[in-house]
Design a protein around this motif. Sequence first.
Motif, PDB file in Angstrom:
ATOM      1  N   LEU A  99       0.828  -1.209   0.000  1.00  0.00           N
ATOM      2  CA  LEU A  99       0.000   0.000   0.000  1.00  0.00           C
ATOM      3  C   LEU A  99       0.862   1.258   0.000  1.00  0.00           C
ATOM      4  O   LEU A  99       0.535   2.235  -0.678  1.00  0.00           O
ATOM      5  CB  LEU A  99      -0.933   0.006   1.208  1.00  0.00           C
ATOM      6  CG  LEU A  99      -2.053  -1.025   1.202  1.00  0.00           C
ATOM      7  CD1 LEU A  99      -2.838  -0.972   2.507  1.00  0.00           C
ATOM      8  CD2 LEU A  99      -2.973  -0.850   0.012  1.00  0.00           C
ATOM      9  N   LYS A 100       1.970   1.225   0.736  1.00  0.00           N
ATOM     10  CA  LYS A 100       2.843   2.400   0.780  1.00  0.00           C
ATOM     11  C   LYS A 100       3.469   2.665  -0.589  1.00  0.00           C
ATOM     12  O   LYS A 100       3.492   3.808  -1.054  1.00  0.00           O
ATOM     13  CB  LYS A 100       3.932   2.228   1.842  1.00  0.00           C
ATOM     14  CG  LYS A 100       4.754   3.491   2.042  1.00  0.00           C
ATOM     15  CD  LYS A 100       5.665   3.396   3.248  1.00  0.00           C
ATOM     16  CE  LYS A 100       6.430   4.695   3.449  1.00  0.00           C
ATOM     17  NZ  LYS A 100       7.275   4.623   4.648  1.00  0.00           N
ATOM     18  N   LYS A 101       3.958   1.627  -1.246  1.00  0.00           N
ATOM     19  CA  LYS A 101       4.527   1.805  -2.589  1.00  0.00           C
ATOM     20  C   LYS A 101       3.481   2.356  -3.559  1.00  0.00           C
ATOM     21  O   LYS A 101       3.771   3.248  -4.356  1.00  0.00           O
ATOM     22  CB  LYS A 101       5.071   0.478  -3.115  1.00  0.00           C
ATOM     23  CG  LYS A 101       6.340   0.025  -2.443  1.00  0.00           C
ATOM     24  CD  LYS A 101       6.784  -1.324  -2.975  1.00  0.00           C
ATOM     25  CE  LYS A 101       7.949  -1.875  -2.196  1.00  0.00           C
ATOM     26  NZ  LYS A 101       8.313  -3.228  -2.620  1.00  0.00           N
ATOM     27  N   GLN A 155       2.998  10.760  -6.453  1.00  0.00           N
ATOM     28  CA  GLN A 155       3.971  11.325  -7.388  1.00  0.00           C
ATOM     29  C   GLN A 155       3.315  11.693  -8.710  1.00  0.00           C
ATOM     30  O   GLN A 155       3.637  12.715  -9.309  1.00  0.00           O
ATOM     31  CB  GLN A 155       5.116  10.344  -7.626  1.00  0.00           C
ATOM     32  CG  GLN A 155       6.033  10.210  -6.444  1.00  0.00           C
ATOM     33  CD  GLN A 155       7.061   9.108  -6.606  1.00  0.00           C
ATOM     34  OE1 GLN A 155       6.855   8.146  -7.334  1.00  0.00           O
ATOM     35  NE2 GLN A 155       8.166   9.221  -5.874  1.00  0.00           N
ATOM     36  N   ARG A 156       2.401  10.873  -9.152  1.00  0.00           N
ATOM     37  CA  ARG A 156       1.794  11.073 -10.466  1.00  0.00           C
ATOM     38  C   ARG A 156       0.617  12.049 -10.462  1.00  0.00           C
ATOM     39  O   ARG A 156       0.448  12.841 -11.381  1.00  0.00           O
ATOM     40  CB  ARG A 156       1.337   9.707 -10.990  1.00  0.00           C
ATOM     41  CG  ARG A 156       0.523   9.741 -12.235  1.00  0.00           C
ATOM     42  CD  ARG A 156       1.401   9.798 -13.463  1.00  0.00           C
ATOM     43  NE  ARG A 156       0.616  10.228 -14.597  1.00  0.00           N
ATOM     44  CZ  ARG A 156       0.318   9.501 -15.635  1.00  0.00           C
ATOM     45  NH1 ARG A 156       0.785   8.308 -15.730  1.00  0.00           N
ATOM     46  NH2 ARG A 156      -0.413   9.976 -16.605  1.00  0.00           N
ATOM     47  N   PHE A 157      -0.217  11.995  -9.421  1.00  0.00           N
ATOM     48  CA  PHE A 157      -1.480  12.726  -9.450  1.00  0.00           C
ATOM     49  C   PHE A 157      -1.628  13.799  -8.377  1.00  0.00           C
ATOM     50  O   PHE A 157      -2.632  14.496  -8.357  1.00  0.00           O
ATOM     51  CB  PHE A 157      -2.656  11.739  -9.323  1.00  0.00           C
ATOM     52  CG  PHE A 157      -2.738  10.786 -10.460  1.00  0.00           C
ATOM     53  CD1 PHE A 157      -3.291  11.162 -11.679  1.00  0.00           C
ATOM     54  CD2 PHE A 157      -2.239   9.496 -10.335  1.00  0.00           C
ATOM     55  CE1 PHE A 157      -3.352  10.282 -12.736  1.00  0.00           C
ATOM     56  CE2 PHE A 157      -2.297   8.603 -11.391  1.00  0.00           C
ATOM     57  CZ  PHE A 157      -2.848   9.006 -12.596  1.00  0.00           C
ATOM     58  N   MET A 158      -0.641  13.942  -7.493  1.00  0.00           N
ATOM     59  CA  MET A 158      -0.744  14.918  -6.413  1.00  0.00           C
ATOM     60  C   MET A 158       0.544  15.729  -6.315  1.00  0.00           C
ATOM     61  O   MET A 158       1.331  15.560  -5.390  1.00  0.00           O
ATOM     62  CB  MET A 158      -1.046  14.197  -5.092  1.00  0.00           C
ATOM     63  CG  MET A 158      -2.328  13.401  -5.122  1.00  0.00           C
ATOM     64  SD  MET A 158      -2.560  12.347  -3.666  1.00  0.00           S
ATOM     65  CE  MET A 158      -2.819  13.582  -2.401  1.00  0.00           C
ATOM     66  N   PRO A 159       0.781  16.626  -7.284  1.00  0.00           N
ATOM     67  CA  PRO A 159       2.014  17.412  -7.274  1.00  0.00           C
ATOM     68  C   PRO A 159       2.154  18.210  -5.974  1.00  0.00           C
ATOM     69  O   PRO A 159       1.183  18.735  -5.452  1.00  0.00           O
ATOM     70  CB  PRO A 159       1.867  18.348  -8.476  1.00  0.00           C
ATOM     71  CG  PRO A 159       0.533  18.113  -9.043  1.00  0.00           C
ATOM     72  CD  PRO A 159      -0.125  16.991  -8.334  1.00  0.00           C
ATOM     73  N   GLY A 160       3.361  18.226  -5.452  1.00  0.00           N
ATOM     74  CA  GLY A 160       3.633  18.965  -4.225  1.00  0.00           C
ATOM     75  C   GLY A 160       3.213  18.231  -2.960  1.00  0.00           C
ATOM     76  O   GLY A 160       3.237  18.811  -1.881  1.00  0.00           O
ATOM     77  N   SER A 161       2.863  16.959  -3.063  1.00  0.00           N
ATOM     78  CA  SER A 161       2.336  16.233  -1.900  1.00  0.00           C
ATOM     79  C   SER A 161       3.407  15.663  -0.974  1.00  0.00           C
ATOM     80  O   SER A 161       3.087  15.191   0.105  1.00  0.00           O
ATOM     81  CB  SER A 161       1.428  15.099  -2.366  1.00  0.00           C
ATOM     82  OG  SER A 161       2.153  14.172  -3.146  1.00  0.00           O
ATOM     83  N   GLU A 214       7.656  11.353  -0.072  1.00  0.00           N
ATOM     84  CA  GLU A 214       8.791  10.814   0.679  1.00  0.00           C
ATOM     85  C   GLU A 214       8.563  10.882   2.187  1.00  0.00           C
ATOM     86  O   GLU A 214       9.242  10.197   2.950  1.00  0.00           O
ATOM     87  CB  GLU A 214      10.093  11.530   0.286  1.00  0.00           C
ATOM     88  CG  GLU A 214      10.176  12.970   0.714  1.00  0.00           C
ATOM     89  CD  GLU A 214       9.471  13.966  -0.192  1.00  0.00           C
ATOM     90  OE1 GLU A 214       9.497  15.177   0.120  1.00  0.00           O
ATOM     91  OE2 GLU A 214       8.875  13.550  -1.215  1.00  0.00           O
ATOM     92  N   THR A 215       7.603  11.673   2.633  1.00  0.00           N
ATOM     93  CA  THR A 215       7.306  11.791   4.065  1.00  0.00           C
ATOM     94  C   THR A 215       6.159  10.879   4.505  1.00  0.00           C
ATOM     95  O   THR A 215       5.797  10.878   5.682  1.00  0.00           O
ATOM     96  CB  THR A 215       6.949  13.245   4.430  1.00  0.00           C
ATOM     97  OG1 THR A 215       5.727  13.606   3.772  1.00  0.00           O
ATOM     98  CG2 THR A 215       8.062  14.209   4.035  1.00  0.00           C
ATOM     99  N   LEU A 216       5.616  10.113   3.603  1.00  0.00           N
ATOM    100  CA  LEU A 216       4.465   9.259   3.895  1.00  0.00           C
ATOM    101  C   LEU A 216       4.815   8.171   4.906  1.00  0.00           C
ATOM    102  O   LEU A 216       5.781   7.431   4.725  1.00  0.00           O
ATOM    103  CB  LEU A 216       3.973   8.611   2.589  1.00  0.00           C
ATOM    104  CG  LEU A 216       2.644   7.870   2.644  1.00  0.00           C
ATOM    105  CD1 LEU A 216       1.492   8.855   2.824  1.00  0.00           C
ATOM    106  CD2 LEU A 216       2.441   7.068   1.365  1.00  0.00           C
ATOM    107  N   THR A 217       4.028   8.081   5.963  1.00  0.00           N
ATOM    108  CA  THR A 217       4.236   7.024   6.958  1.00  0.00           C
ATOM    109  C   THR A 217       3.411   5.794   6.570  1.00  0.00           C
ATOM    110  O   THR A 217       2.520   5.878   5.711  1.00  0.00           O
ATOM    111  CB  THR A 217       3.788   7.492   8.354  1.00  0.00           C
ATOM    112  OG1 THR A 217       2.367   7.688   8.338  1.00  0.00           O
ATOM    113  CG2 THR A 217       4.504   8.764   8.788  1.00  0.00           C
TER     114      THR A 217
END
Length: 117
Positions: free
Chosen positions: A45-47, A54-60, A63-66
């Motif tokens: 799920l994390k991958k 990366q593809r659909f949420m620019p500026g999100s 890399e900080t996703l837990t």
Amino acid sequence: MSIHHNPQTTEAQVKIAQVMAGESAILHELDFQDVAISANAVRTLKKAAIAVMQRFMPGSRPETLTNSQAVAFFIDRVFWDQDTKGLVLCADIAQRSFCIPIPSDHWHLKDDLGVIQ
């Protein structure tokens, strides 16, 4: 295909689940709070969440996703496939739905804890 769902499930969400599980699937919508998933499922799920971000949420800042955030990302809709015993977890992002199948050996229903006060 037959889906047992709550009244808030839209036809689009039903079609998404149908694509994920197949035409003859019998799906049941579950509350994610009733489900426990394996560490392998969490990594998957994390991958997937990072790829969508990366593809659909620019500026999100994916890399900080837990791990917890990655799981929460995919719980807009949760379906149990009666035939395969697997789950289909879906995220609704930017008028699109992204669904991930979780094999039957990577999840289980949580034990009934009874009434908690």
